[in-house]
Design a protein around this motif. Structure first.
Motif, short mmCIF file in Angstrom:
data_model
loop_
_atom_site.label_atom_id
_atom_site.label_comp_id
_atom_site.label_asym_id
_atom_site.label_seq_id
_atom_site.Cartn_x
_atom_site.Cartn_y
_atom_site.Cartn_z
N TYR A 36 0.85 -1.19 0.04
CA TYR A 36 -0.07 -0.11 0.01
C TYR A 36 0.94 1.39 0.14
O TYR A 36 0.77 2.32 -0.91
CB TYR A 36 -0.94 0.04 1.20
N CYS A 37 1.85 1.22 0.60
CA CYS A 37 2.99 2.45 0.74
C CYS A 37 3.48 2.61 -0.14
O CYS A 37 3.52 3.95 -0.76
CB CYS A 37 3.95 2.17 1.98
N GLN A 38 4.00 1.68 -1.14
CA GLN A 38 4.37 1.77 -2.31
C GLN A 38 3.37 2.46 -3.30
O GLN A 38 3.85 3.17 -4.13
CB GLN A 38 4.97 0.63 -2.89
N LYS A 39 2.30 1.93 -3.35
CA LYS A 39 1.13 2.48 -4.32
C LYS A 39 0.92 4.15 -4.03
O LYS A 39 0.66 4.88 -4.86
CB LYS A 39 -0.16 1.80 -4.28
N GLN A 40 1.18 4.56 -2.82
CA GLN A 40 1.00 5.93 -2.34
C GLN A 40 2.40 6.55 -2.28
O GLN A 40 2.42 7.66 -1.92
CB GLN A 40 0.49 5.98 -0.83
N GLN A 41 3.40 5.73 -2.87
CA GLN A 41 4.41 6.50 -3.06
C GLN A 41 5.20 7.13 -1.92
O GLN A 41 5.71 8.13 -1.66
CB GLN A 41 4.58 7.84 -4.00
N LEU A 42 5.24 6.21 -0.53
CA LEU A 42 5.70 6.47 0.49
C LEU A 42 7.12 5.65 0.64
O LEU A 42 6.88 4.40 0.64
CB LEU A 42 4.72 5.76 1.78
N GLY A 43 8.02 6.23 0.90
CA GLY A 43 9.32 5.42 0.87
C GLY A 43 9.89 5.18 2.17
O GLY A 43 10.96 4.49 2.31
N GLN A 44 9.17 5.59 3.33
CA GLN A 44 9.72 5.34 4.58
C GLN A 44 8.41 5.18 5.49
O GLN A 44 7.66 5.67 5.27
CB GLN A 44 10.50 6.71 5.36
N TRP A 45 8.81 4.23 6.69
CA TRP A 45 7.93 3.87 7.43
C TRP A 45 7.31 5.34 8.35
O TRP A 45 6.24 5.30 8.58
CB TRP A 45 7.99 3.05 8.40
N SER A 46 8.32 6.22 8.40
CA SER A 46 7.86 7.59 9.08
C SER A 46 6.98 8.23 8.16
O SER A 46 6.50 9.43 8.89
CB SER A 46 9.23 7.96 9.38
N GLU A 47 6.71 7.85 7.15
CA GLU A 47 5.81 8.71 6.17
C GLU A 47 4.53 8.09 6.16
O GLU A 47 3.45 8.99 5.70
CB GLU A 47 6.52 8.69 4.83
N LEU A 48 4.10 7.14 6.96
CA LEU A 48 2.97 6.47 6.98
C LEU A 48 2.13 7.17 8.09
O LEU A 48 2.64 7.19 9.13
CB LEU A 48 2.94 5.17 7.12
N LYS A 49 0.95 7.67 7.55
CA LYS A 49 0.15 8.82 8.63
C LYS A 49 -1.14 7.91 9.00
O LYS A 49 -1.41 6.89 8.21
CB LYS A 49 -0.19 9.97 8.22
N SER A 50 -1.78 8.44 10.08
CA SER A 50 -3.11 7.66 10.55
C SER A 50 -3.96 7.65 9.41
O SER A 50 -4.76 6.53 9.33
CB SER A 50 -3.51 8.62 11.72
N ALA A 51 -3.94 8.78 8.67
CA ALA A 51 -5.12 8.89 7.50
C ALA A 51 -4.97 7.69 6.49
O ALA A 51 -5.86 7.14 5.86
CB ALA A 51 -5.08 10.35 6.88
#
Length: 299
Positions: A36-51
């Motif tokens: 899911y993070c990759q689809k959202q183009q999030l490259g670090q776990w620190s970029e994953l937010k509650s939303a």
């Protein structure tokens, strides 16, 4: 992100001593989150937010994931962030305060007392496999072991004369459980035959080639016993559920059942109070003169 995951899985194996089954479940959940993070183009776990987490849970729910599966995914994610926080890789938990959608609470399936006796008192083949399988069934029902606990059991954890087994449960927590008379007898019949296979290690339950039985092998043997003796599907956890329900029904001691099952939270054990109430309600419906249903022939 993958590097952090690999480090976390190594931490679970070497320091938390989680079972291979639990580790596989965590891995499946967290790889799903990473996708899911990759689809959202999030490259670090620190970029994953509650939303993001709420969106992921909503997507999975729409795709048919059960409430139980989503709760486990959130639990896996919280475990990862506890580790990342401890390692200084992140300063918050995006899954904190987020709950899975509530689903229908399903009560565990189990055998009633008569069916349990029918299973265990069935014919036993007087050979290596027959005595081994009977000892496994008796120990599952006698002591309420998890599948992972039974396949991981070693000889030095058994004290058959004293009727005790030392079990290494989840998180490598040890608990000491009683072994009933019938299970002791079954083990006493099995253990001399075990040596004929020239066992590779101290495993209590081994194949004819002397190798420790794996989870799939035990599940297969339990399923075959269910079909042969009861004509129904049977899996190891049904015997654990049956053990818990029958002990609680007789003793009404929820705390002791919690300790024997190795539940960290008594709320997990309370599911068996619902099962016990169902039994009482059934007896009431059948026995109370003002509760009995009219027969079809009644006017």
């Amino acid at each position: 992100m993958q590097t952090d995951l690999d480090a976390y899985f190594q931490h679970l194996r070497s320091e938390r001593h989680v079972s291979p089954h639990t580790l596989d479940a965590y891995r499946r959940d967290l790889i799903k989150v990473m996708g899911y993070c990759q689809k959202q183009q999030l490259g670090q776990w620190s970029e994953l937010k509650s939303a993001h987490v709420r969106q992921l849970v909503a997507e999975q729910h729409r795709q048919g994931q059960s409430s139980r599966s989503l709760a486990r995914l959130l639990s896996s994610l919280r475990g990862l962030y506890r580790y990342l926080n401890q390692e200084g890789r992140c300063a918050y938990d995006p899954a904190a305060g987020i709950s899975a959608p509530k689903g229908e609470k399903r009560l565990p399936r189990l055998l009633d007392t008569d069916r349990a006796m029918q299973l265990l008192d069935g014919g036993i083949e007087d050979d290596f496999i027959g005595h081994r399988d009977h000892a496994m069934l008796e120990l599952f029902y006698s002591s309420g072991l998890r599948l992972a606990e039974l396949i991981g059991l070693n000889l030095d954890q058994l004290d058959v004369p004293a009727g005790l087994v030392h079990v290494h449960g989840k998180g490598n927590k040890e608990r000491v459980l009683p072994i009933g008379r019938k299970a002791r007898e079954a083990l006493q019949a099995w253990l001399p035959l075990r040596t004929l296979s020239n066992p590779a290690d101290g495993a209590v339950f081994v194949s004819q080639q002397g190798r420790r039985l794996g989870a799939r092998a035990v599940q297969l043997r339990v399923r075959q016993a269910g079909v042969r003796e009861l004509g129904q599907h049977l899996h190891p956890h049904m015997l654990r559920h049956s053990f818990a329900s029958h002990v609680l029904e007789s003793s009404q001691d929820l705390r002791s059942v919690q300790e024997m099952l190795g539940h960290a939270d008594i709320g997990t054990t309370q599911i068996y109070t619902h099962l016990d109430f169902q039994h009482l309600a059934k007896v009431y419906d059948q026995a109370h003169p003002r509760a009995k249903r009219k027969q079809d022939s009644d006017p």
